[in-house]
Motif scaffolding. Sequence first.
Motif, PDB file in Angstrom:
ATOM      1  N   LEU A  97       0.810  -1.207   0.000  1.00 48.35           N
ATOM      2  CA  LEU A  97       0.000   0.000   0.000  1.00 48.35           C
ATOM      3  C   LEU A  97       0.846   1.261   0.000  1.00 48.35           C
ATOM      4  O   LEU A  97       0.616   2.184  -0.787  1.00 48.35           O
ATOM      5  N   GLY A  98       1.851   1.325   0.859  1.00 53.64           N
ATOM      6  CA  GLY A  98       2.626   2.555   0.990  1.00 53.64           C
ATOM      7  C   GLY A  98       3.710   2.718  -0.052  1.00 53.64           C
ATOM      8  O   GLY A  98       3.648   3.612  -0.910  1.00 53.64           O
ATOM      9  N   ARG A  99       4.690   1.845  -0.006  1.00 56.05           N
ATOM     10  CA  ARG A  99       5.831   2.015  -0.900  1.00 56.05           C
ATOM     11  C   ARG A  99       5.465   1.733  -2.351  1.00 56.05           C
ATOM     12  O   ARG A  99       6.061   2.311  -3.273  1.00 56.05           O
ATOM     13  N   GLY A 100       4.472   0.847  -2.559  1.00 54.57           N
ATOM     14  CA  GLY A 100       4.019   0.604  -3.933  1.00 54.57           C
ATOM     15  C   GLY A 100       3.447   1.867  -4.562  1.00 54.57           C
ATOM     16  O   GLY A 100       3.724   2.197  -5.724  1.00 54.57           O
ATOM     17  N   GLU A 119      -4.839   2.557  -9.033  1.00 52.39           N
ATOM     18  CA  GLU A 119      -6.176   2.147  -8.602  1.00 52.39           C
ATOM     19  C   GLU A 119      -6.183   0.674  -8.196  1.00 52.39           C
ATOM     20  O   GLU A 119      -6.786   0.306  -7.178  1.00 52.39           O
ATOM     21  N   GLU A 120      -5.509  -0.159  -8.973  1.00 51.37           N
ATOM     22  CA  GLU A 120      -5.450  -1.598  -8.652  1.00 51.37           C
ATOM     23  C   GLU A 120      -4.735  -1.841  -7.316  1.00 51.37           C
ATOM     24  O   GLU A 120      -5.150  -2.691  -6.522  1.00 51.37           O
ATOM     25  N   THR A 121      -3.686  -1.089  -7.076  1.00 48.02           N
ATOM     26  CA  THR A 121      -2.935  -1.222  -5.814  1.00 48.02           C
ATOM     27  C   THR A 121      -3.823  -0.893  -4.625  1.00 48.02           C
ATOM     28  O   THR A 121      -3.819  -1.596  -3.604  1.00 48.02           O
ATOM     29  N   LEU A 122      -4.613   0.165  -4.747  1.00 47.77           N
ATOM     30  CA  LEU A 122      -5.491   0.561  -3.645  1.00 47.77           C
ATOM     31  C   LEU A 122      -6.591  -0.473  -3.405  1.00 47.77           C
ATOM     32  O   LEU A 122      -6.897  -0.813  -2.255  1.00 47.77           O
ATOM     33  N   ILE A 123      -7.175  -0.997  -4.484  1.00 45.14           N
ATOM     34  CA  ILE A 123      -8.244  -1.997  -4.331  1.00 45.14           C
ATOM     35  C   ILE A 123      -7.676  -3.280  -3.736  1.00 45.14           C
ATOM     36  O   ILE A 123      -8.288  -3.906  -2.864  1.00 45.14           O
ATOM     37  N   THR A 124      -6.484  -3.681  -4.193  1.00 44.51           N
ATOM     38  CA  THR A 124      -5.841  -4.881  -3.657  1.00 44.51           C
ATOM     39  C   THR A 124      -5.567  -4.746  -2.168  1.00 44.51           C
ATOM     40  O   THR A 124      -5.617  -5.729  -1.417  1.00 44.51           O
ATOM     41  N   ALA A 125      -5.295  -3.543  -1.721  1.00 48.93           N
ATOM     42  CA  ALA A 125      -5.027  -3.290  -0.298  1.00 48.93           C
ATOM     43  C   ALA A 125      -6.305  -3.103   0.509  1.00 48.93           C
ATOM     44  O   ALA A 125      -6.252  -2.667   1.662  1.00 48.93           O
ATOM     45  N   ASP A 126      -7.467  -3.452  -0.082  1.00 49.50           N
ATOM     46  CA  ASP A 126      -8.761  -3.410   0.606  1.00 49.50           C
ATOM     47  C   ASP A 126      -9.202  -2.007   0.999  1.00 49.50           C
ATOM     48  O   ASP A 126      -9.922  -1.828   1.985  1.00 49.50           O
ATOM     49  N   GLY A 128     -11.203  -0.409  -0.799  1.00 49.80           N
ATOM     50  CA  GLY A 128     -12.599  -0.361  -1.230  1.00 49.80           C
ATOM     51  C   GLY A 128     -12.737   0.411  -2.531  1.00 49.80           C
ATOM     52  O   GLY A 128     -11.935   1.314  -2.823  1.00 49.80           O
ATOM     53  N   VAL A 129     -13.755   0.064  -3.306  1.00 47.92           N
ATOM     54  CA  VAL A 129     -13.901   0.659  -4.641  1.00 47.92           C
ATOM     55  C   VAL A 129     -14.199   2.150  -4.561  1.00 47.92           C
ATOM     56  O   VAL A 129     -13.535   2.972  -5.213  1.00 47.92           O
ATOM     57  N   ALA A 130     -15.192   2.533  -3.777  1.00 42.39           N
ATOM     58  CA  ALA A 130     -15.570   3.948  -3.713  1.00 42.39           C
ATOM     59  C   ALA A 130     -14.434   4.816  -3.138  1.00 42.39           C
ATOM     60  O   ALA A 130     -14.097   5.853  -3.735  1.00 42.39           O
ATOM     61  N   PRO A 131     -13.805   4.433  -2.021  1.00 42.76           N
ATOM     62  CA  PRO A 131     -12.687   5.244  -1.531  1.00 42.76           C
ATOM     63  C   PRO A 131     -11.521   5.285  -2.517  1.00 42.76           C
ATOM     64  O   PRO A 131     -10.840   6.320  -2.621  1.00 42.76           O
ATOM     65  N   THR A 132     -11.310   4.202  -3.249  1.00 44.79           N
ATOM     66  CA  THR A 132     -10.211   4.177  -4.224  1.00 44.79           C
ATOM     67  C   THR A 132     -10.434   5.206  -5.311  1.00 44.79           C
ATOM     68  O   THR A 132      -9.524   5.972  -5.683  1.00 44.79           O
ATOM     69  N   ARG A 133     -11.628   5.255  -5.843  1.00 49.38           N
ATOM     70  CA  ARG A 133     -11.932   6.220  -6.908  1.00 49.38           C
ATOM     71  C   ARG A 133     -11.777   7.652  -6.396  1.00 49.38           C
ATOM     72  O   ARG A 133     -11.257   8.526  -7.108  1.00 49.38           O
ATOM     73  N   ALA A 134     -12.235   7.879  -5.167  1.00 49.36           N
ATOM     74  CA  ALA A 134     -12.099   9.218  -4.594  1.00 49.36           C
ATOM     75  C   ALA A 134     -10.626   9.588  -4.429  1.00 49.36           C
ATOM     76  O   ALA A 134     -10.218  10.722  -4.747  1.00 49.36           O
ATOM     77  N   MET A 135      -9.814   8.645  -3.994  1.00 50.30           N
ATOM     78  CA  MET A 135      -8.391   8.917  -3.799  1.00 50.30           C
ATOM     79  C   MET A 135      -7.691   9.190  -5.132  1.00 50.30           C
ATOM     80  O   MET A 135      -6.861  10.112  -5.248  1.00 50.30           O
ATOM     81  N   VAL A 136      -8.012   8.399  -6.139  1.00 50.87           N
ATOM     82  CA  VAL A 136      -7.360   8.571  -7.447  1.00 50.87           C
ATOM     83  C   VAL A 136      -7.695   9.940  -8.031  1.00 50.87           C
ATOM     84  O   VAL A 136      -6.822  10.650  -8.570  1.00 50.87           O
ATOM     85  N   GLU A 137      -8.946  10.356  -7.915  1.00 48.76           N
ATOM     86  CA  GLU A 137      -9.333  11.663  -8.442  1.00 48.76           C
ATOM     87  C   GLU A 137      -8.619  12.786  -7.692  1.00 48.76           C
ATOM     88  O   GLU A 137      -8.145  13.757  -8.304  1.00 48.76           O
ATOM     89  N   ASP A 138      -8.541  12.667  -6.397  1.00 45.48           N
ATOM     90  CA  ASP A 138      -7.841  13.694  -5.605  1.00 45.48           C
ATOM     91  C   ASP A 138      -6.362  13.752  -5.974  1.00 45.48           C
ATOM     92  O   ASP A 138      -5.779  14.843  -6.111  1.00 45.48           O
ATOM     93  N   LEU A 139      -5.747  12.579  -6.128  1.00 41.49           N
ATOM     94  CA  LEU A 139      -4.319  12.545  -6.465  1.00 41.49           C
ATOM     95  C   LEU A 139      -4.053  13.139  -7.849  1.00 41.49           C
ATOM     96  O   LEU A 139      -3.063  13.858  -8.046  1.00 41.49           O
ATOM     97  N   LYS A 140      -4.923  12.851  -8.785  1.00 34.54           N
ATOM     98  CA  LYS A 140      -4.751  13.413 -10.137  1.00 34.54           C
ATOM     99  C   LYS A 140      -4.765  14.946 -10.075  1.00 34.54           C
ATOM    100  O   LYS A 140      -3.934  15.615 -10.692  1.00 34.54           O
ATOM    101  N   THR A 141      -5.733  15.464  -9.326  1.00 33.38           N
ATOM    102  CA  THR A 141      -5.842  16.925  -9.226  1.00 33.38           C
ATOM    103  C   THR A 141      -4.605  17.524  -8.557  1.00 33.38           C
ATOM    104  O   THR A 141      -4.043  18.526  -9.030  1.00 33.38           O
TER     105      THR A 141
END
Length: 383
Positions: A97-100, A119-126, A128-141
């Motif tokens: 989760l962290g270093r990846g 996104e796959e790394t976050l989902i694999t680390a459990d 969750g789908v909705a928090p993963t999408r929110a995190m990816v969008e925030d990181l992109k911005t």
Amino acid sequence: MDGYIGIIAIIIVVILLGIGTTALLVRPRSKTTLPPPPAPTPQAPAPPVEEEVVETVAPPAVPVEELVKPPEVEVPPPSAGRMVRLRARLARSQTTLGRGLLELLSRDRLDDDVWDEIEETLITADVGVAPTRAMVEDLKTKVKVLGSRTPSEVRALLRAELLTQIDPGLDRTLHTSAPGERPAVLLVVGVNGTGKTTTTGKLARSLIGDGKTVVLGAADTFRAAAADQLQTWGDRVGAPVVRGPEAGDPASVAFDAVARGIADKADVVIVDTAGRLHTKTGLMDELGKVKRVIEKKAQVDEVLLVLDATTGQNGMRQAQVFGEVVNITGIALTKLDGTAKGGIVISVQRELGVPVKLVGLGEGPDDLAPFDPEVFVDALLGD
């Protein structure tokens, strides 16, 4: 003539003498008969020997308590700073989760394929789908705004995002202080195999290390070993354990434990309940009964749901069902040191709106620690 007769007579006498002498020489010896042995002289009977009377002195009575010595009561360390001390153990298991994520975000070019990997790394680390999408969008911005990305900037960016998702503002205080004279009452719930009884014992140990007095209630009457296990934890730290008969009424045991806590003026009563399958409606209803019966005596101040971090999204379903039966106020996440799926901290809080308050970071008696979001995130990202 007379001379002839005399010679004959002499010869006859000589012959007779010879025969007699021979007979004496050849006569067999007669057997010598030994005289009978003398009769034993009767002896006077020996005077009776007086037995020496040895006075037996009974050893002093030893109380049963001294024959069966109770285990030595341990003095546990306080709970403060435990997670900091266990940080290295947590960091070793959280590289995915962290270093990846750090490695992916540090690439020169962040195209769609890289974001898919993130996104796959976050989902694999459990996470969750909705928090993963929110995190990816925030990181992109944030990446677009940031422009250049040095390693330190990427780390700061990811650290801020993870902290936002974990939400350091949630109240993670255990409610172990009750108003008035009554003790605070904590109810520990969860399914079999999550480490629920062990967590109950470790929590009692932690609270005693913080200077509180604790009474334990062994309301898991369906598993014979559960009460014995809890008794062992209580004996080690001097916490009394209220038990009931095997297969007895768990609500009655819980009620008696609270009554004992009130009588002893204890600070906290912790009730361990049976590990129930969240799919069994009858057992879940009984858990609700345990809580209602306790509340006839005192308010339940804290309901801790014990979840196994390795169960992933299945643990989320457990959390939801328990939340429908009793009002969950906090999560104790066990086995967090043995999984790279630390993202369940984010998903369980997001789904339930309930904070993770305790984490289990090993099998030692003092490896249960209050959850600290910043220490957790720093352990994920490494130094």
